[in-house]
Design a protein around this motif. Structure first.
Motif, PDB file in Angstrom:
ATOM      1  N   TRP A 374     -54.512 -25.652  20.648  1.00 28.56           N
ATOM      2  CA  TRP A 374     -54.627 -27.275  20.231  1.00 28.56           C
ATOM      3  C   TRP A 374     -55.425 -27.330  18.700  1.00 28.56           C
ATOM      4  O   TRP A 374     -55.269 -28.396  17.989  1.00 28.56           O
ATOM      5  N   ALA A 375     -55.579 -26.271  17.909  1.00 26.73           N
ATOM      6  CA  ALA A 375     -55.271 -26.299  16.164  1.00 26.73           C
ATOM      7  C   ALA A 375     -54.420 -27.243  15.717  1.00 26.73           C
ATOM      8  O   ALA A 375     -54.597 -27.955  14.491  1.00 26.73           O
ATOM      9  N   LYS A 376     -53.083 -26.710  15.826  1.00 22.85           N
ATOM     10  CA  LYS A 376     -51.968 -27.394  15.152  1.00 22.85           C
ATOM     11  C   LYS A 376     -51.609 -28.831  15.780  1.00 22.85           C
ATOM     12  O   LYS A 376     -51.705 -29.357  14.756  1.00 22.85           O
ATOM     13  N   ARG A 377     -52.085 -29.042  17.011  1.00 24.17           N
ATOM     14  CA  ARG A 377     -51.930 -30.130  17.487  1.00 24.17           C
ATOM     15  C   ARG A 377     -52.832 -31.266  16.165  1.00 24.17           C
ATOM     16  O   ARG A 377     -53.183 -32.495  16.577  1.00 24.17           O
ATOM     17  N   SER A 378     -54.388 -30.769  16.828  1.00 22.28           N
ATOM     18  CA  SER A 378     -54.826 -31.677  15.623  1.00 22.28           C
ATOM     19  C   SER A 378     -54.823 -32.263  14.936  1.00 22.28           C
ATOM     20  O   SER A 378     -55.170 -32.917  14.343  1.00 22.28           O
ATOM     21  N   ILE A 379     -54.724 -31.223  13.877  1.00 21.86           N
ATOM     22  CA  ILE A 379     -54.223 -31.106  12.432  1.00 21.86           C
ATOM     23  C   ILE A 379     -52.794 -32.033  12.366  1.00 21.86           C
ATOM     24  O   ILE A 379     -52.725 -32.883  11.513  1.00 21.86           O
ATOM     25  N   ASP A 380     -51.880 -31.574  13.529  1.00 21.99           N
ATOM     26  CA  ASP A 380     -50.854 -32.684  13.460  1.00 21.99           C
ATOM     27  C   ASP A 380     -51.023 -34.398  13.624  1.00 21.99           C
ATOM     28  O   ASP A 380     -50.862 -35.449  13.059  1.00 21.99           O
ATOM     29  N   ILE A 381     -52.064 -34.330  14.228  1.00 21.13           N
ATOM     30  CA  ILE A 381     -52.462 -35.743  15.098  1.00 21.13           C
ATOM     31  C   ILE A 381     -53.355 -36.256  13.607  1.00 21.13           C
ATOM     32  O   ILE A 381     -52.781 -37.591  13.173  1.00 21.13           O
ATOM     33  N   ALA A 382     -54.077 -35.375  12.579  1.00 17.81           N
ATOM     34  CA  ALA A 382     -54.398 -36.609  12.005  1.00 17.81           C
ATOM     35  C   ALA A 382     -54.116 -36.340  11.298  1.00 17.81           C
ATOM     36  O   ALA A 382     -54.097 -37.970   9.976  1.00 17.81           O
ATOM     37  N   ALA A 383     -53.007 -35.059  10.194  1.00 20.38           N
ATOM     38  CA  ALA A 383     -52.312 -35.774   9.357  1.00 20.38           C
ATOM     39  C   ALA A 383     -51.552 -36.723   9.172  1.00 20.38           C
ATOM     40  O   ALA A 383     -50.472 -37.267   8.564  1.00 20.38           O
ATOM     41  N   ILE A 384     -50.453 -36.718  10.693  1.00 21.05           N
ATOM     42  CA  ILE A 384     -49.782 -38.404  10.156  1.00 21.05           C
ATOM     43  C   ILE A 384     -50.385 -39.296  10.240  1.00 21.05           C
ATOM     44  O   ILE A 384     -49.529 -40.525   9.885  1.00 21.05           O
ATOM     45  N   LEU A 452     -68.836 -39.303  19.170  1.00 21.52           N
ATOM     46  CA  LEU A 452     -69.070 -39.143  17.413  1.00 21.52           C
ATOM     47  C   LEU A 452     -67.252 -39.516  16.823  1.00 21.52           C
ATOM     48  O   LEU A 452     -67.211 -40.281  16.174  1.00 21.52           O
ATOM     49  N   GLY A 453     -67.135 -38.377  17.142  1.00 24.73           N
ATOM     50  CA  GLY A 453     -65.379 -39.173  16.912  1.00 24.73           C
ATOM     51  C   GLY A 453     -64.786 -39.476  17.682  1.00 24.73           C
ATOM     52  O   GLY A 453     -64.196 -41.088  16.911  1.00 24.73           O
ATOM     53  N   PHE A 454     -65.479 -40.909  18.618  1.00 27.83           N
ATOM     54  CA  PHE A 454     -64.844 -41.705  19.592  1.00 27.83           C
ATOM     55  C   PHE A 454     -64.647 -43.126  18.536  1.00 27.83           C
ATOM     56  O   PHE A 454     -64.084 -44.279  17.654  1.00 27.83           O
ATOM     57  N   VAL A 516     -62.604 -34.605  14.014  1.00 26.21           N
ATOM     58  CA  VAL A 516     -63.295 -34.203  15.213  1.00 26.21           C
ATOM     59  C   VAL A 516     -63.743 -34.716  16.320  1.00 26.21           C
ATOM     60  O   VAL A 516     -64.355 -33.904  17.079  1.00 26.21           O
ATOM     61  N   LEU A 517     -63.016 -35.662  16.636  1.00 25.38           N
ATOM     62  CA  LEU A 517     -62.668 -35.778  18.514  1.00 25.38           C
ATOM     63  C   LEU A 517     -61.834 -34.668  18.898  1.00 25.38           C
ATOM     64  O   LEU A 517     -62.641 -34.325  19.711  1.00 25.38           O
ATOM     65  N   THR A 518     -60.524 -33.614  18.682  1.00 21.39           N
ATOM     66  CA  THR A 518     -59.922 -33.430  18.934  1.00 21.39           C
ATOM     67  C   THR A 518     -60.896 -32.030  18.575  1.00 21.39           C
ATOM     68  O   THR A 518     -60.595 -31.415  19.798  1.00 21.39           O
ATOM     69  N   LEU A 519     -61.245 -31.471  17.545  1.00 19.32           N
ATOM     70  CA  LEU A 519     -62.090 -30.586  17.686  1.00 19.32           C
ATOM     71  C   LEU A 519     -63.438 -30.331  19.068  1.00 19.32           C
ATOM     72  O   LEU A 519     -63.399 -29.387  18.897  1.00 19.32           O
TER      73      LEU A 519
END
Length: 591
Positions: A374-384, A452-454, A516-519
């Motif tokens: 989940w941490a990798k996916r969070s980074i990937d979604i935001a970075a891309i 907050l994330g949304f 923030v949302l994925t975290l």
């Protein structure tokens, strides 16, 4: 439907409705979402129900992803089964199935005692409709079918259901010789006397059903003491992860959740799996590639610090002046609020970048390093998303090469990290064992952080849209004291530069909003102190810089700052309500 939405939004409303009506409303709604083209991905995004590979078990020739199943009492009409297949269960009980449909009796919910008085006799849609509905469901885990009727009826049902079933639960006081199958057969609530009479070939195990946990635990121990090799599935009695762990320790092989699933919430399955994984206490070596992700966050952090420094000093950089064809002093001489307004955009961007860099580094060090998917996916979604945001910079005609250079510096670190973490599949563990008040209060905080994330995501999209279209909102023009036409007449390149800043801030806010949302959706496990620290430390730069610059330049319109005040309120509520949950190290289980 995660616990934060179930307990804090839907349950307070649906509990006012008759149990049958609220059940069908939820089940049909979930199944509708699951049937959409992206429905399963939406469900996974909100809840992340991956089962850790360590929990996989072989039982009576069937492979289960985990030992937690759903009782057929929860979904007797099979209106929600297509959605339940996506909610992390190791198996699902279907039924009871009867030859003919039974008359519908609505369950009665007792909220004070947290008990459901299920229909007696149980609801059943009959054999024909059961077959029709099961054929439409894409199975993701074993289906154990509960059959009810005479020995002759059960034999007929087995013949027609065999292609759809992975095993059977048979109700009755005895196993008739005509009831035979090459699939496992479990007998429901047998007496010890009956078990002593049966041979091993007659049944694969038993199902013990009981609403009260302590009685259920005592019964399991009695059965296991009398027949140590007996395979036992429990049904009911589990409202907390600690109770599930106690039953498994006592000798249960599999668990079926019933009324506890309704009162504790849909997250109970995931919480049990996380507790089971925590008990295993596996030590995982550091994941290769996490440092590259960490450096990716570090460079964003450093870039934010540099942008912050520029916003406090020159504001307008040499390449900006070259594009504008005039010096900063000339712009300030025409309208000193233009430079201040640009400082406002650039400082809010800087604070957002600093916050984003902190969150990236924390996710890398505490999540990816431990192999958490989940941490990798969070980074990937935001970075891309952040990388794609570079195209917004040219939406109004101005693209500065410094952003492109920064893009090229970041890209190799991200790509290296992505390549070397492609195979990770770790899932989180949790120290939570009880439905205590600390956990219940944390759901308020989690809801606040999710909103907050949304909000950040929505805000980023709106700001990006303005950056490539009209650029200004009404309060901006009131602050500048002049319309866009005069700004354009003064310097035709001025609005593209401001639009460039707007689009850059919108893109950064969108990216951080996704972090923030994925975290908030995926990182809420009891004892994760680093998640609370990340939300606190990561949030401060963005909020402080954003509020400070508005008051520093005198842009204090309440309407303009209202979204920021709303976000700060959510931020503080989230921190207060989740502190005890994240810092509460371990619960005392009921073992």
């Amino acid at each position: 439907m995660p616990d934060w939405s179930y307990h804090r939004i839907f349950k307070p409303v649906l509990s006012k409705l008759p149990a049958h009506m609220s059940r069908e409303f939820i089940h049909r709604g979930m199944s509708t979402i699951a049937s959409l083209p992206l429905g399963p991905h939406i469900i996974n995004f909100l809840g992340r129900e991956e089962c850790p590979p360590q929990l996989k078990i072989q039982f009576n020739g069937i492979e289960f992803a985990n030992p937690v199943g759903l009782s057929g009492k929860i979904d007797p009409l099979l209106t929600g089964t297509s959605a339940f297949t996506h909610l992390g269960f190791g198996f699902i009980e279907v039924g009871p199935v009867t030859i003919q449909p039974t008359e519908s009796y609505h369950p009665i919910t007792n909220h004070n005692e947290q008990r459901i008085q299920f229909s007696d006799p149980p609801e059943s849609i009959g054999l024909k409709k059961t077959i029709e509905k099961l054929r439409k469901i894409r199975k993701r885990q074993p289906f154990i079918l509960r059959l009810s009727g005479t020995p002759q009826e059960i034999t007929i049902m087995m013949e027609q259901l065999d292609v759809l079933a992975d095993g059977y639960i048979v109700e009755g006081d005895e196993i008739h010789p005509t009831i035979q199958s090459n699939k496992p057969i479990f007998i429901s609530n047998p007496t010890l006397d009956l078990l002593y009479k049966l041979s091993v070939e007659d049944i694969s195990g038993i199902v013990v059903e009981e609403d009260e946990f302590k009685t259920l635990l005592s019964t399991i121990r009695t059965y296991k003491k009398a027949i140590p090799t007996l395979s036992i599935i429990t049904s009911g009695g589990v409202h907390e992860p600690g109770q599930a762990l106690s039953l498994l320790d006592a000798g249960a092989s599999l668990l079926l959740l019933s009324d506890g699933y309704v009162f504790s919430g849909p997250g109970l399955t995931k919480r049990i799996n996380e507790a089971l994984l925590d008990d295993l206490n596996d030590q995982i070596p550091p994941q290769k590639g996490w440092k590259s992700y960490w450096y990716f966050g570090l460079f964003i952090f450093i870039g934010g610090l540099l942008a912050f420094l520029f916003s406090l000093t020159s504001v307008i950089l040499p390449y900006d002046e070259h594009y504008l064809g005039m010096k900063r002093e000339s712009i300030a001489g025409f309208n000193d609020r233009i430079v201040k307004f640009m400082a406002h955009d650039r400082m809010t961007l800087a604070g957002t970048m600093i916050s984003g860099g902190i969150v990236y580094m924390q996710l890398s060090f505490h999540g990816v390093k431990r192999g958490l998917l989940w941490a990798k996916r969070s980074i990937d979604i935001a970075a891309i998303t952040g990388f794609l945001g570079i195209f917004l910079f040219i939406g109004y005609g101005y693209f500065d090469w410094l952003h492109l250079l920064f893009w090229f510096v970041l890209l190799p670190f991200y790509v290296y990290g992505w390549i070397h973490t492609r195979g990770i599949n770790g899932t989180p563990s949790s120290r939570n064992r009880r439905n205590h008040n600390i956990w219940m209060q944390s759901l308020y905080g989690q809801l606040a952080f999710v909103v907050l994330g949304f909000s950040f995501v929505l805000g980023g999209l709106v700001i990006s849209y303005f950056g490539v279209t009209s650029v200004f909102v009404p309060t901006d023009l009131l602050y500048l004291c002049m319309p866009p036409e005069i700004l354009h007449e003064f310097n035709q390149n001025l609005i593209p530069v401001i639009a460039h800043d707007r689009a850059g801030f919108g893109s950064a806010l969108l990216s951080v909003g996704l972090l923030v949302l994925t975290l908030s959706l995926w990182g809420f496990q009891q004892g994760n102190k680093w998640v609370w620290q990340t939300l606190l430390i990561g949030g401060l730069p963005a909020f402080i810089s954003g509020i400070y610059i508005h008051f520093a330049i005198g842009y204090t319109s309440f309407t303009h700052l209202l979204p920021a005040y709303f976000a700060i309120g959510l931020f503080l509520i989230g921190l207060v309500k989740t502190y005890s949950f994240f810092y509460h190290d371990r619960d005392i289980g009921e073992r």
